[in-house]
Motif scaffolding. Sequence first.
Motif, PDB file in Angstrom:
ATOM      1  N   LEU A 237       2.321  -2.760   3.427  1.00 21.47           N
ATOM      2  CA  LEU A 237       2.399  -4.162   2.986  1.00 21.47           C
ATOM      3  C   LEU A 237       1.023  -4.824   3.017  1.00 21.47           C
ATOM      4  O   LEU A 237       0.669  -5.587   2.113  1.00 21.47           O
ATOM      5  CB  LEU A 237       3.380  -4.931   3.877  1.00 21.47           C
ATOM      6  N   ARG A 238       0.230  -4.522   4.050  1.00 23.25           N
ATOM      7  CA  ARG A 238      -1.137  -5.069   4.139  1.00 23.25           C
ATOM      8  C   ARG A 238      -1.970  -4.630   2.935  1.00 23.25           C
ATOM      9  O   ARG A 238      -2.681  -5.429   2.324  1.00 23.25           O
ATOM     10  CB  ARG A 238      -1.828  -4.608   5.429  1.00 23.25           C
ATOM     11  N   GLN A 239      -1.874  -3.348   2.601  1.00 22.76           N
ATOM     12  CA  GLN A 239      -2.672  -2.809   1.494  1.00 22.76           C
ATOM     13  C   GLN A 239      -2.156  -3.285   0.135  1.00 22.76           C
ATOM     14  O   GLN A 239      -2.944  -3.447  -0.801  1.00 22.76           O
ATOM     15  CB  GLN A 239      -2.716  -1.283   1.592  1.00 22.76           C
ATOM     16  N   MET A 240      -0.860  -3.535   0.019  1.00 22.32           N
ATOM     17  CA  MET A 240      -0.327  -4.128  -1.217  1.00 22.32           C
ATOM     18  C   MET A 240      -0.964  -5.495  -1.455  1.00 22.32           C
ATOM     19  O   MET A 240      -1.357  -5.824  -2.571  1.00 22.32           O
ATOM     20  CB  MET A 240       1.208  -4.266  -1.135  1.00 22.32           C
ATOM     21  N   LYS A 241      -1.070  -6.283  -0.400  1.00 20.29           N
ATOM     22  CA  LYS A 241      -1.673  -7.624  -0.520  1.00 20.29           C
ATOM     23  C   LYS A 241      -3.142  -7.507  -0.920  1.00 20.29           C
ATOM     24  O   LYS A 241      -3.620  -8.251  -1.784  1.00 20.29           O
ATOM     25  CB  LYS A 241      -1.527  -8.390   0.802  1.00 20.29           C
ATOM     26  N   GLN A 242      -3.865  -6.568  -0.276  1.00 22.54           N
ATOM     27  CA  GLN A 242      -5.289  -6.376  -0.592  1.00 22.54           C
ATOM     28  C   GLN A 242      -5.495  -6.002  -2.063  1.00 22.54           C
ATOM     29  O   GLN A 242      -6.480  -6.408  -2.682  1.00 22.54           O
ATOM     30  CB  GLN A 242      -5.883  -5.282   0.302  1.00 22.54           C
ATOM     31  N   LEU A 243      -4.545  -5.230  -2.600  1.00 24.47           N
ATOM     32  CA  LEU A 243      -4.652  -4.777  -4.000  1.00 24.47           C
ATOM     33  C   LEU A 243      -4.057  -5.772  -4.991  1.00 24.47           C
ATOM     34  O   LEU A 243      -4.076  -5.535  -6.198  1.00 24.47           O
ATOM     35  CB  LEU A 243      -3.961  -3.413  -4.158  1.00 24.47           C
ATOM     36  N   GLY A 244      -3.496  -6.867  -4.473  1.00 23.87           N
ATOM     37  CA  GLY A 244      -2.928  -7.888  -5.362  1.00 23.87           C
ATOM     38  C   GLY A 244      -1.602  -7.498  -5.985  1.00 23.87           C
ATOM     39  O   GLY A 244      -1.262  -7.959  -7.076  1.00 23.87           O
ATOM     40  N   ILE A 245      -0.825  -6.648  -5.280  1.00 22.47           N
ATOM     41  CA  ILE A 245       0.528  -6.302  -5.762  1.00 22.47           C
ATOM     42  C   ILE A 245       1.498  -7.321  -5.161  1.00 22.47           C
ATOM     43  O   ILE A 245       1.738  -7.327  -3.950  1.00 22.47           O
ATOM     44  CB  ILE A 245       0.933  -4.865  -5.357  1.00 22.47           C
ATOM     45  N   ASN A 246       2.055  -8.181  -5.996  1.00 20.61           N
ATOM     46  CA  ASN A 246       2.893  -9.279  -5.508  1.00 20.61           C
ATOM     47  C   ASN A 246       4.385  -9.011  -5.660  1.00 20.61           C
ATOM     48  O   ASN A 246       5.188  -9.938  -5.701  1.00 20.61           O
ATOM     49  CB  ASN A 246       2.524 -10.579  -6.233  1.00 20.61           C
ATOM     50  N   ALA A 247       4.749  -7.757  -5.742  1.00 24.01           N
ATOM     51  CA  ALA A 247       6.154  -7.381  -5.940  1.00 24.01           C
ATOM     52  C   ALA A 247       6.984  -7.641  -4.688  1.00 24.01           C
ATOM     53  O   ALA A 247       6.454  -7.713  -3.575  1.00 24.01           O
ATOM     54  CB  ALA A 247       6.230  -5.898  -6.307  1.00 24.01           C
ATOM     55  N   LYS A 248       8.289  -7.771  -4.883  1.00 22.82           N
ATOM     56  CA  LYS A 248       9.223  -7.777  -3.757  1.00 22.82           C
ATOM     57  C   LYS A 248       9.151  -6.388  -3.109  1.00 22.82           C
ATOM     58  O   LYS A 248       8.969  -5.381  -3.803  1.00 22.82           O
ATOM     59  CB  LYS A 248      10.663  -8.015  -4.236  1.00 22.82           C
ATOM     60  N   PHE A 249       9.315  -6.338  -1.788  1.00 25.40           N
ATOM     61  CA  PHE A 249       9.245  -5.073  -1.054  1.00 25.40           C
ATOM     62  C   PHE A 249      10.598  -4.832  -0.405  1.00 25.40           C
ATOM     63  O   PHE A 249      11.108  -5.685   0.330  1.00 25.40           O
ATOM     64  CB  PHE A 249       8.146  -5.156   0.013  1.00 25.40           C
ATOM     65  N   MET A 250      11.201  -3.676  -0.691  1.00 21.45           N
ATOM     66  CA  MET A 250      12.521  -3.371  -0.165  1.00 21.45           C
ATOM     67  C   MET A 250      12.498  -2.096   0.684  1.00 21.45           C
ATOM     68  O   MET A 250      11.636  -1.238   0.487  1.00 21.45           O
ATOM     69  CB  MET A 250      13.533  -3.201  -1.310  1.00 21.45           C
ATOM     70  N   GLY A 251      13.458  -1.996   1.576  1.00 23.82           N
ATOM     71  CA  GLY A 251      13.564  -0.796   2.392  1.00 23.82           C
ATOM     72  C   GLY A 251      14.882  -0.777   3.132  1.00 23.82           C
ATOM     73  O   GLY A 251      15.617  -1.767   3.158  1.00 23.82           O
ATOM     74  N   GLY A 252      15.169   0.359   3.768  1.00 27.78           N
ATOM     75  CA  GLY A 252      16.393   0.503   4.538  1.00 27.78           C
ATOM     76  C   GLY A 252      16.216   0.032   5.964  1.00 27.78           C
ATOM     77  O   GLY A 252      15.311  -0.735   6.283  1.00 27.78           O
ATOM     78  N   ASP A 253      17.080   0.520   6.839  1.00 33.66           N
ATOM     79  CA  ASP A 253      17.072   0.091   8.229  1.00 33.66           C
ATOM     80  C   ASP A 253      15.799   0.477   8.960  1.00 33.66           C
ATOM     81  O   ASP A 253      15.412  -0.177   9.926  1.00 33.66           O
ATOM     82  CB  ASP A 253      18.291   0.642   8.957  1.00 33.66           C
ATOM     83  N   GLY A 254      15.117   1.522   8.506  1.00 36.72           N
ATOM     84  CA  GLY A 254      13.896   1.972   9.171  1.00 36.72           C
ATOM     85  C   GLY A 254      12.780   0.938   9.188  1.00 36.72           C
ATOM     86  O   GLY A 254      11.957   0.912  10.100  1.00 36.72           O
ATOM     87  N   ILE A 255      12.740   0.069   8.173  1.00 33.33           N
ATOM     88  CA  ILE A 255      11.697  -0.967   8.139  1.00 33.33           C
ATOM     89  C   ILE A 255      12.219  -2.306   8.651  1.00 33.33           C
ATOM     90  O   ILE A 255      11.450  -3.238   8.869  1.00 33.33           O
ATOM     91  CB  ILE A 255      11.104  -1.165   6.720  1.00 33.33           C
ATOM     92  N   CYS A 256      13.542  -2.393   8.864  1.00 36.07           N
ATOM     93  CA  CYS A 256      14.193  -3.687   9.069  1.00 36.07           C
ATOM     94  C   CYS A 256      14.186  -4.131  10.533  1.00 36.07           C
ATOM     95  O   CYS A 256      15.217  -4.517  11.081  1.00 36.07           O
ATOM     96  CB  CYS A 256      15.634  -3.587   8.551  1.00 36.07           C
ATOM     97  N   SER A 257      13.022  -4.078  11.171  1.00 35.71           N
ATOM     98  CA  SER A 257      12.932  -4.371  12.603  1.00 35.71           C
ATOM     99  C   SER A 257      12.239  -5.702  12.857  1.00 35.71           C
ATOM    100  O   SER A 257      11.582  -6.264  11.978  1.00 35.71           O
ATOM    101  CB  SER A 257      12.137  -3.264  13.313  1.00 35.71           C
ATOM    102  N   GLY A 258      12.357  -6.169  14.090  1.00 40.17           N
ATOM    103  CA  GLY A 258      11.667  -7.391  14.484  1.00 40.17           C
ATOM    104  C   GLY A 258      10.158  -7.221  14.548  1.00 40.17           C
ATOM    105  O   GLY A 258       9.407  -8.199  14.547  1.00 40.17           O
ATOM    106  N   GLU A 259       9.686  -5.969  14.592  1.00 39.57           N
ATOM    107  CA  GLU A 259       8.246  -5.678  14.695  1.00 39.57           C
ATOM    108  C   GLU A 259       7.528  -5.714  13.348  1.00 39.57           C
ATOM    109  O   GLU A 259       6.295  -5.742  13.314  1.00 39.57           O
ATOM    110  CB  GLU A 259       8.039  -4.281  15.301  1.00 39.57           C
ATOM    111  N   LEU A 260       8.263  -5.686  12.246  1.00 39.65           N
ATOM    112  CA  LEU A 260       7.622  -5.553  10.932  1.00 39.65           C
ATOM    113  C   LEU A 260       6.562  -6.620  10.658  1.00 39.65           C
ATOM    114  O   LEU A 260       5.458  -6.276  10.206  1.00 39.65           O
ATOM    115  CB  LEU A 260       8.665  -5.529   9.805  1.00 39.65           C
ATOM    116  N   PRO A 261       6.816  -7.915  10.906  1.00 39.20           N
ATOM    117  CA  PRO A 261       5.777  -8.921  10.640  1.00 39.20           C
ATOM    118  C   PRO A 261       4.478  -8.645  11.403  1.00 39.20           C
ATOM    119  O   PRO A 261       3.377  -8.825  10.871  1.00 39.20           O
ATOM    120  CB  PRO A 261       6.425 -10.231  11.085  1.00 39.20           C
ATOM    121  N   LYS A 262       4.617  -8.178  12.660  1.00 37.02           N
ATOM    122  CA  LYS A 262       3.441  -7.864  13.478  1.00 37.02           C
ATOM    123  C   LYS A 262       2.697  -6.656  12.898  1.00 37.02           C
ATOM    124  O   LYS A 262       1.472  -6.653  12.798  1.00 37.02           O
ATOM    125  CB  LYS A 262       3.895  -7.556  14.907  1.00 37.02           C
ATOM    126  N   LEU A 263       3.459  -5.628  12.476  1.00 41.85           N
ATOM    127  CA  LEU A 263       2.848  -4.430  11.902  1.00 41.85           C
ATOM    128  C   LEU A 263       2.184  -4.714  10.555  1.00 41.85           C
ATOM    129  O   LEU A 263       1.241  -4.040  10.158  1.00 41.85           O
ATOM    130  CB  LEU A 263       3.915  -3.335  11.738  1.00 41.85           C
TER     131      LEU A 263
END
Length: 380
Positions: A237-263
């Motif tokens: 997600l950090r690198q998407m922002k750096q490259l100017g990719i403004n798409a919606k980002f989707m994923g399953g339960d593996g990404i759906c944690s409380g830690e994601l914003p910090k990561l």
Amino acid sequence: MQLKAKLIAASAALILAGGVSAQDLVVRIGHVGPTSGAIAHLGKDNENGARMAIEELNAKGVTIGGRKAKFELLAEDDAADPKQGTAAAQKLIDSKVNGVVGHLNSGTTIPASKLYFDAGIPQISPSATNPRYTRQGYKTAFRLVADDVHLGGTLGRYAVETLKGQRIAVIDDRTAYGQGVADEFEKGVKSKGGSVVAREFTNDKATDFTAILTSIKGKNPDVVFFGGMDAVAGPMLRQMKQLGINAKFMGGDGICSGELPKLAAGTLADGQVICAEAGGVEGEFKASMDKFKADYKKRFGIDVQLYAPYVYDAVNVMVAAMVKAGSADPAKYLPELAKTSGYKGVTGTIAFDEKGDLKNGALTLFTYKGGKREQLAVVR
């Protein structure tokens, strides 16, 4: 006579030292998850759920077949690695555990399930979602969450119908979980007439995604789906922002944690990420889930990450089958476990189908706003 008295006294002292009376039935429950490595925060969360269940069962004084049961947790670390996972499974089998709750990842759960089956030891995974786990014909395998066919397919349809995705890119981490959920997502997209403009892959230890994201950027996607875990999704997600990719980002339960914003290091835009957790509570179960979360925080000093409530329920469902069978012998309580129906857990009503899958499994859709996870809907 004097020697006999001494031996009796010595054995009594040993029993007292261990806190177990001669009449107590010692029941060993194994738990396996990645308590080291990139997703150790998720593995520890799972282990905490097991520990909480064991402590409560011992406090209640459960009896099995007329004997008071003393429950012991044997916890192993598989580091989300299939080889380490089978080694951990063998260690638990050698320790003669009465049942196993785990593993967390599909990639470790599936190879370990063969060992448990061969040993006749019941296994409940609280979080492995790859369909293959319960489709191998192993009568010892059960799961407490919906599988990737449901999870990935639902997200794929949501991307087209609700997010109005026209150009969708798919990335996976080549693990059993990541590739499996990405494949089902792609099927869901196509079933609703959506277009997959790119399909790329990385691995579960990668940190640099410049090449694949640059390639994807050239396809101008409005949705990017990632099949993998939060430890990889954050840097992506950090690198998407750096490259100017403004798409919606989707994923399953593996990404759906409380830690994601910090990561993701503060790069998440409100509503940018849509993810689904395999599970979810509605109505009457909201109160019991809220109580579980409060009790968990009081016990461990941290918030629930993801699957601790499912581990907690898995331990309790397993023990309920032992109580019903009047035995902790795996061969004797396994038939009762398979017949589980109408069990009221903190995650909902639990019943297994003939494959060992959860009947009528729920999914919860989430997004993130202000760095916090926010529920969108529970779907079945």
